[in-house]
Write a protein that holds these residues in place. Structure first.
Motif, short mmCIF file in Angstrom:
data_model
loop_
_atom_site.label_atom_id
_atom_site.label_comp_id
_atom_site.label_asym_id
_atom_site.label_seq_id
_atom_site.Cartn_x
_atom_site.Cartn_y
_atom_site.Cartn_z
N LYS A 1 49.09 49.19 37.62
CA LYS A 1 48.05 49.86 37.16
C LYS A 1 47.14 48.84 36.24
N PHE A 2 47.51 48.25 35.78
CA PHE A 2 46.71 47.14 34.73
C PHE A 2 46.05 46.18 36.02
N TRP A 3 46.59 45.80 37.11
CA TRP A 3 46.08 44.90 38.04
C TRP A 3 45.06 45.71 38.72
N ARG A 4 45.43 46.79 39.04
CA ARG A 4 44.04 47.78 39.82
C ARG A 4 43.28 47.88 38.78
N TRP A 5 43.35 48.06 37.69
CA TRP A 5 42.05 48.48 36.86
C TRP A 5 41.13 46.94 36.78
N LEU A 6 42.01 46.05 36.75
CA LEU A 6 41.41 44.66 36.26
C LEU A 6 40.52 44.39 37.56
N TRP A 7 40.85 44.57 38.63
CA TRP A 7 40.17 44.05 40.00
C TRP A 7 39.07 45.00 40.43
N HIS A 8 39.45 46.58 40.24
CA HIS A 8 38.79 47.26 40.69
C HIS A 8 37.73 48.35 39.90
N SER A 9 37.98 48.03 38.53
CA SER A 9 37.09 48.68 37.63
C SER A 9 35.81 47.89 37.45
N ASP A 10 34.79 48.55 37.15
CA ASP A 10 33.49 47.82 36.91
C ASP A 10 33.00 48.08 35.44
N SER A 11 33.94 48.21 34.59
CA SER A 11 33.47 48.46 32.93
C SER A 11 33.58 46.99 32.49
N ILE A 12 32.71 47.30 31.37
CA ILE A 12 32.49 45.88 30.57
C ILE A 12 33.77 45.24 29.89
#
Length: 212
Positions: free
Chosen positions: A20-31
């Protein structure tokens, strides 16, 4: 029937925390994800890439960002336009007298490594295993200055191992260049990556401007 199947097979397995962390890191556009990505990149470069590169090149400074114009040649910024040989000829026509007065000929200088110099903002690849200094080599050495110096060897005393250097673009030697012991040498410059060092140097320049 559907309820019975779910009871028998159980619920669909949720992704693990790492995934989940890896997906968030690569796919999230958050600051925040950008900040974390930069922090992780810094950690990987500093604690994994650099130690491996230092080991491979046998020096604590495998990459050096050029912070001054002391090794620049006339027209070096557009060296690919005027050609490397014309670059060298132009430099020698302006600086050659200094070298000839010290019995260093143009023919010798034409065989020097990195004979067309390099520019502020370049990254130099440093190799530390070959410690035998030769006239014309570009070396990085410690000189009790804020940062190590990267200049060209213009004299080697074979009996004492003492060397002297000079920046190609400088009018004369610095005082710290006139008695360099071999053990002060960090390594020899073997290749140049043009301009990429400005990614770091621009922040240094901004910091220096605000500190004045």
């Amino acid at each position: 029937m559907e309820e019975k199947i779910m009871q028998e097979t159980g619920e669909i397995k949720k992704p693990g925390k790492i995934k989940k962390f890896w997906r968030w890191l690569w796919h999230s556009d958050s600051i925040l994800s950008w900040i974390v990505s930069l922090a992780l990149a810094f950690i990987v470069v500093k604690f994994m890439f650099f130690p491996l590169l230092s080991f491979a090149l046998a020096t604590p400074l495998p990459l050096v960002v050029v912070e001054s114009s002391s090794m620049e040649h006339p027209g070096s910024f557009v060296g690919n336009v005027i050609g490397s040989e014309n670059n060298f000829q132009l430099w020698w026509s302006e600086k050659g007298d200094w070298y000839e007065n010290r019995d260093l000929t143009k023919e010798e200088a034409e065989s020097w490594p990195l004979k067309t110099g390099f520019d502020k903002g370049d990254i130099m690849i440093i190799y530390g295993r070959d410690k035998i200094p030769e006239i014309g080599d570009v070396i990085v050495f410690n000189a009790n200055t804020q940062h190590p110096i990267i200049h060209r060897i213009i004299s080697v005393d074979e009996s004492t191992g003492i060397i002297e250097t000079k920046g190609d673009n400088n009018a004369a030697q610095l005082s710290v260049e006139q008695g360099i012991p071999e053990d002060a040498i960090v390594g020899k410059a073997v290749a140049r990556i043009p301009k990429l060092g400005w990614l770091k140097l621009v922040f240094v320049e901004i910091g220096n401007a605000f500190s004045r």
